[in-house]
Motif scaffolding. Structure first.
Motif, PDB file in Angstrom:
ATOM      1  N   CYS A   6      -6.390  -2.020  -7.596  1.00  8.31           N
ATOM      2  CA  CYS A   6      -7.357  -2.891  -6.923  1.00  8.31           C
ATOM      3  C   CYS A   6      -6.658  -4.133  -6.370  1.00  8.31           C
ATOM      4  O   CYS A   6      -6.881  -4.534  -5.217  1.00  8.31           O
ATOM      5  N   LEU A  21      -9.339   0.032  -1.186  1.00  4.45           N
ATOM      6  CA  LEU A  21      -9.723  -0.926  -2.220  1.00  4.45           C
ATOM      7  C   LEU A  21     -11.033  -0.501  -2.866  1.00  4.45           C
ATOM      8  O   LEU A  21     -11.173  -0.532  -4.110  1.00  4.45           O
ATOM      9  N   THR A  31       0.822  -1.210   0.000  1.00  6.40           N
ATOM     10  CA  THR A  31       0.000   0.000   0.000  1.00  6.40           C
ATOM     11  C   THR A  31       0.857   1.262   0.000  1.00  6.40           C
ATOM     12  O   THR A  31       0.510   2.254  -0.648  1.00  6.40           O
ATOM     13  N   TYR A  49      -4.304  -3.052  -3.237  1.00  7.25           N
ATOM     14  CA  TYR A  49      -5.024  -2.835  -1.979  1.00  7.25           C
ATOM     15  C   TYR A  49      -5.697  -4.124  -1.503  1.00  7.25           C
ATOM     16  O   TYR A  49      -5.791  -4.380  -0.298  1.00  7.25           O
ATOM     17  N   GLY A  50      -6.158  -4.931  -2.445  1.00  3.00           N
ATOM     18  CA  GLY A  50      -6.756  -6.215  -2.072  1.00  3.00           C
ATOM     19  C   GLY A  50      -5.746  -7.136  -1.418  1.00  3.00           C
ATOM     20  O   GLY A  50      -6.054  -7.829  -0.435  1.00  3.00           O
TER      21      GLY A  50
END
Length: 412
Positions: free
Chosen positions: A182, A105, A41, A185-186
């Motif tokens: 995506c 996310l 992140t 962050y996932g």
């Protein structure tokens, strides 16, 4: 392999005895996974901000958005940790951090494309991180025997540095995919779940002597306690000197472009690689008695290696010296944390860990500012090496003049 070689290997290899305790083992593994996700992140956020705004100024705002909550909630979170069950506070702050990751996310999936929203989420997440960091340091002595605290810290810092190496690599792969933010962050959300589970499984961890209602007065009590403990205060001041005077990371882009004509990635990874190597051979750290002297020596090696790296005409020599600096940095971090955890009574440990969080998070950022200002006024070599040499002189002088620090032993 001879018996002597085996004995030597056992003495220098990382001390894994704390992992025999299932509670510490779960916490260690959960935090190790969380660090990788956090680093993913930390790479994804500035890259997404720049992708949206094409402004380095906006990217810089992300650092400011993260720093202010760390300064505030690092101190206050430490005070709260001395007033409540530390497991509950750790779980609540970790859950907040995880929830913000889910929000990052969500904004990526929705294609929101708002820099202010991302900055706001970074600020909230930094507040949760500051509190959880203060609590995490305060609970380590409750999870292992006193004699294993240095080994537990060595394991923790080694896992952290491994995450600092792996996280950016994972982020680079994920961000390069379609809808890469995506995935990034996932991945952080999934990895942080391990830390959340480990925290949930912790036993109750009340402070031995709760302070009552936390507030400004309790924070000031912690600062007064620090000011009155010469050894502890000097350990903090040495860390500030090391980060402000001898942190070269802000100069890597200029050095890579103008001196070595490439190699920025090697420069950015070198200190973390050194820390990992030191962590894997850290079995000797817990057997050193004069931990104050050892801390001063480690900081001096860090600053000296950084200073020499700034003078190196060859990229690989500079990287080698920075690896040495990274190894010394891990050693100094372990001793600094161990001195804090053993010199502070449990009733004050949360507040002093809060101060520690502020120092560790704020020092490198101040070092970046110092380096940037000096590089705009002086040649690169001066901006890089001169303050680092000054740090060596200050550390050696402090160790010589302050006898209690030089002679400090664990619990002394």
């Amino acid at each position: 392999m001879t018996t002597g070689s085996k004995d030597l290997l056992r003495r220098i290899a990382v001390d894994t005895r704390p992992l025999a305790d299932p509670v510490f083992r779960r916490t260690f593994l959960g935090q190790g996974a969380a660090v990788i996700g956090t680093m993913v992140t930390e790479v994804a956020v500035p890259v997404q901000i720049y992708d949206l705004s094409h402004s380095s100024f906006d990217v810089g705002l992300a650092g400011l958005a993260g720093l202010v909550p760390i300064l505030v909630f690092g101190l206050y979170g430490g005070a709260v940790a001395d007033a409540v069950d530390r497991r509950r506070l750790y779980l609540a702050s970790s859950a907040l951090t995880w929830t913000v990751t889910l929000a990052l996310l969500a904004q990526a999936v929705a294609g929101l494309g708002s820099v202010p929203v991302i900055l706001a989420l970074v600020a909230v997440q930094s507040g949760g991180f500051a509190v959880s960091s203060a609590v995490r340091g305060a609970i380590t002595p409750a999870l292992v025997a006193p004699g294993l605290v240095p080994a537990a810290n060595s394991l923790g810092y080694t896992a952290s540095t491994v995450g600092q190496v792996l996280g950016p690599l994972v982020a680079g792969v994920l961000i390069g995919l379609p809808n890469g933010f995506c995935y990034a962050y996932g991945a952080d959300a999934v990895l942080f779940t391990a830390a959340l589970y480990a925290t949930f499984r912790l036993p109750a961890l009340p402070s031995a002597d709760p302070i009552g209602r936390p507030g400004l007065r309790s924070v000031l009590d912690g600062l007064r306690f620090l000011a009155g403990r010469q050894v502890l205060l000097l350990s903090f001041l040495l860390d500030i000197a090391a980060m402000v005077l001898a942190m070269p990371t802000a100069l890597y882009p200029q050095a890579a472009e103008t001196r070595w004509h490439g190699g920025a990635g090697l420069l950015y990874s070198s200190i973390a690689i050194g820390s990992v190597l030191a962590g894997l051979s850290s079995g000797w750290i817990g057997r050193v008695r004069r931990q104050g002297a050892a801390l001063a020596a480690a900081v001096a090696v860090w600053a000296g290696a950084v200073a020499l790296a700034g003078l190196a005409p060859d990229l690989w020599l500079a990287v080698t010296l920075l690896v040495i600096a990274g190894a010394a940095d891990l050693v100094s971090a372990v001793y600094r944390q161990t001195i804090l955890q053993t010199a502070v009574p449990d009733r004050m440990r949360g507040r002093l860990q809060g101060v520690y969080t502020v120092v560790v998070a704020g020092g490198p950022r101040l070092g970046d500012v110092r380096a940037g200002i000096m590089a705009s006024a002086f040649p690169l070599t001066v901006a890089w090496s001169a303050p680092a040499l000054m740090c060596v002189v200050l550390v050696v002088t402090a160790a010589v003049l302050v006898r209690p620090f030089r002679r400090y032993t664990t619990g002394g």
